[in-house]
Design a protein around this motif. Sequence first.
Motif, PDB file in Angstrom:
ATOM      1  N   UNK A  98       1.404  30.922  52.333  1.00 49.74           N
ATOM      2  CA  UNK A  98       0.515  29.763  52.246  1.00 49.74           C
ATOM      3  C   UNK A  98       0.841  28.911  51.018  1.00 49.74           C
ATOM      4  N   UNK A  99       1.091  29.554  49.899  1.00 46.50           N
ATOM      5  CA  UNK A  99       1.447  28.813  48.681  1.00 46.50           C
ATOM      6  C   UNK A  99       2.739  28.028  48.883  1.00 46.50           C
ATOM      7  N   UNK A 100       3.706  28.648  49.523  1.00 47.69           N
ATOM      8  CA  UNK A 100       4.967  27.957  49.791  1.00 47.69           C
ATOM      9  C   UNK A 100       4.737  26.752  50.697  1.00 47.69           C
ATOM     10  N   UNK A 101       3.899  26.915  51.709  1.00 45.82           N
ATOM     11  CA  UNK A 101       3.609  25.805  52.614  1.00 45.82           C
ATOM     12  C   UNK A 101       2.923  24.667  51.871  1.00 45.82           C
ATOM     13  N   UNK A 102       1.991  25.000  50.998  1.00 42.13           N
ATOM     14  CA  UNK A 102       1.306  23.961  50.228  1.00 42.13           C
ATOM     15  C   UNK A 102       2.280  23.227  49.309  1.00 42.13           C
ATOM     16  N   UNK A 103       3.220  23.946  48.722  1.00 41.99           N
ATOM     17  CA  UNK A 103       4.228  23.299  47.874  1.00 41.99           C
ATOM     18  C   UNK A 103       5.033  22.290  48.691  1.00 41.99           C
ATOM     19  N   UNK A 104       5.428  22.686  49.899  1.00 40.44           N
ATOM     20  CA  UNK A 104       6.192  21.779  50.749  1.00 40.44           C
ATOM     21  C   UNK A 104       5.354  20.577  51.177  1.00 40.44           C
ATOM     22  N   UNK A 105       4.098  20.811  51.508  1.00 39.34           N
ATOM     23  CA  UNK A 105       3.214  19.713  51.898  1.00 39.34           C
ATOM     24  C   UNK A 105       3.024  18.746  50.737  1.00 39.34           C
ATOM     25  N   UNK A 106       2.888  19.273  49.536  1.00 43.61           N
ATOM     26  CA  UNK A 106       2.723  18.407  48.366  1.00 43.61           C
ATOM     27  C   UNK A 106       3.951  17.517  48.180  1.00 43.61           C
ATOM     28  N   UNK A 107       5.142  18.066  48.365  1.00 46.03           N
ATOM     29  CA  UNK A 107       6.353  17.252  48.266  1.00 46.03           C
ATOM     30  C   UNK A 107       6.398  16.191  49.364  1.00 46.03           C
ATOM     31  N   UNK A 108       6.011  16.561  50.573  1.00 50.69           N
ATOM     32  CA  UNK A 108       5.993  15.602  51.675  1.00 50.69           C
ATOM     33  C   UNK A 108       4.943  14.519  51.440  1.00 50.69           C
ATOM     34  N   UNK A 109       3.856  14.887  50.801  1.00 45.79           N
ATOM     35  CA  UNK A 109       2.832  13.901  50.453  1.00 45.79           C
ATOM     36  C   UNK A 109       3.393  12.893  49.455  1.00 45.79           C
ATOM     37  N   UNK A 160      22.762  14.428  46.648  1.00 43.37           N
ATOM     38  CA  UNK A 160      22.384  13.554  45.544  1.00 43.37           C
ATOM     39  C   UNK A 160      22.849  12.128  45.757  1.00 43.37           C
ATOM     40  N   UNK A 161      21.910  11.186  45.759  1.00 41.06           N
ATOM     41  CA  UNK A 161      22.255   9.788  45.958  1.00 41.06           C
ATOM     42  C   UNK A 161      22.466   9.409  47.407  1.00 41.06           C
ATOM     43  N   UNK A 162      22.541  10.386  48.295  1.00 38.86           N
ATOM     44  CA  UNK A 162      22.753  10.109  49.722  1.00 38.86           C
ATOM     45  C   UNK A 162      21.485  10.363  50.540  1.00 38.86           C
ATOM     46  N   UNK A 163      20.588  11.145  50.000  1.00 36.17           N
ATOM     47  CA  UNK A 163      19.338  11.474  50.687  1.00 36.17           C
ATOM     48  C   UNK A 163      18.177  11.212  49.740  1.00 36.17           C
ATOM     49  N   UNK A 164      16.982  11.162  50.300  1.00 35.23           N
ATOM     50  CA  UNK A 164      15.798  10.971  49.483  1.00 35.23           C
ATOM     51  C   UNK A 164      15.618  12.160  48.534  1.00 35.23           C
ATOM     52  N   UNK A 165      15.004  11.885  47.396  1.00 37.14           N
ATOM     53  CA  UNK A 165      14.780  12.945  46.402  1.00 37.14           C
ATOM     54  C   UNK A 165      13.989  14.095  47.016  1.00 37.14           C
ATOM     55  N   UNK A 166      12.987  13.770  47.823  1.00 39.02           N
ATOM     56  CA  UNK A 166      12.167  14.822  48.440  1.00 39.02           C
ATOM     57  C   UNK A 166      13.002  15.707  49.349  1.00 39.02           C
ATOM     58  N   UNK A 167      13.905  15.120  50.098  1.00 42.28           N
ATOM     59  CA  UNK A 167      14.771  15.912  50.985  1.00 42.28           C
ATOM     60  C   UNK A 167      15.595  16.903  50.179  1.00 42.28           C
ATOM     61  N   UNK A 168      16.196  16.442  49.099  1.00 40.93           N
ATOM     62  CA  UNK A 168      16.998  17.337  48.268  1.00 40.93           C
ATOM     63  C   UNK A 168      16.138  18.440  47.668  1.00 40.93           C
ATOM     64  N   UNK A 169      14.938  18.090  47.217  1.00 40.22           N
ATOM     65  CA  UNK A 169      14.048  19.097  46.628  1.00 40.22           C
ATOM     66  C   UNK A 169      13.681  20.173  47.657  1.00 40.22           C
ATOM     67  N   UNK A 170      13.296  19.750  48.850  1.00 36.77           N
ATOM     68  CA  UNK A 170      12.871  20.694  49.887  1.00 36.77           C
ATOM     69  C   UNK A 170      14.019  21.611  50.305  1.00 36.77           C
ATOM     70  N   UNK A 171      15.192  21.026  50.530  1.00 35.98           N
ATOM     71  CA  UNK A 171      16.329  21.823  50.978  1.00 35.98           C
ATOM     72  C   UNK A 171      16.795  22.766  49.871  1.00 35.98           C
ATOM     73  N   UNK A 172      16.800  22.282  48.643  1.00 32.39           N
ATOM     74  CA  UNK A 172      17.222  23.135  47.529  1.00 32.39           C
ATOM     75  C   UNK A 172      16.285  24.325  47.368  1.00 32.39           C
ATOM     76  N   UNK A 173      15.001  24.074  47.482  1.00 32.50           N
ATOM     77  CA  UNK A 173      14.039  25.176  47.359  1.00 32.50           C
ATOM     78  C   UNK A 173      14.219  26.180  48.496  1.00 32.50           C
ATOM     79  N   UNK A 174      14.473  25.687  49.689  1.00 35.21           N
ATOM     80  CA  UNK A 174      14.681  26.580  50.825  1.00 35.21           C
ATOM     81  C   UNK A 174      15.932  27.433  50.642  1.00 35.21           C
ATOM     82  N   UNK A 175      17.012  26.807  50.182  1.00 34.79           N
ATOM     83  CA  UNK A 175      18.290  27.525  50.048  1.00 34.79           C
ATOM     84  C   UNK A 175      18.253  28.524  48.898  1.00 34.79           C
TER      85      UNK A 175
END
Length: 271
Positions: A98-109, A160-175
């Motif tokens: 749940x905490x992980x989901x909230x972190x992702x939702x906050x980034x998407x917000x 970096x520079x090719x995608x939105x900052x949020x996209x990079x943050x979400x994918x980096x956290x997932x990986x």
Amino acid sequence: MNGASREALAAARERLDALTDSTSVDAAQLADELAAVTALLHREVGLRRVLTDPAQPGEAKATLVQRLLGAQISGTAVDLVAGMVRSRWSQPRDLVDALEELANIADLTAAEKADALDDVEDELFRFGRIISSNTELRAALTDRAASSAAKAELLHRLLGGRAKVTTERLVTRLVTAPRGRSLEAGLESLSKLAAERRDRMVAVVTSAVPLSDTQKQRLGAALAKLYGRRMHLNLDVDPEVIGGIRVQVGDEVINGSIADRLDDAARRMAS
């Protein structure tokens, strides 16, 4: 999640939405803080068991959170986590999920506030397609012997520079913190969360050739009418779909020619 955990997550999401509606709350910072708590509870099995122990009073668990995290994260994040541990969870892992989901939702917000949510949705989908077609890249990003820093650097070179900052943050956290999930499953989960931010369903549309703007508009409107919700189209091209189209919405798959499916949708709309 089932039972108590589902109810607890729903309540936490409502509190998060109320917090991020405020202009004074930095949603991206809150995402980082919730991700840090997720990592802590993922590592500390004993702590998460204590914080989800139904035999312990909720207020006592909230006080423990405030004592442990009060100097590490913002008061807003502490209050949110304290509220979560007051709730009842079916199993300890559910709190971490749940905490992980909230972190992702906050980034998407944060992306939504920056009017970048549509781009993030599309970029997550396209990155998933890249991963599925590039075995060497997938191997590099899922290599257990590689450090998190090396994986993050690789992603930064790619995004970096090719995608939105949020996209990079979400994918980096997932990986860098997969928590036992496959990369594909994690990307699919993120895409669904992104769609939910606008109360939309996701339709994965595969066609032999790129659809025209008119076809995309007609297909999106028809699917929205059929399913009763706004629809986000993730578009993919596969020459093997000869003269036709494949649409997947959740677990449902629709096959047929573009003309046939649109004509059928039009008939449904008329009725």
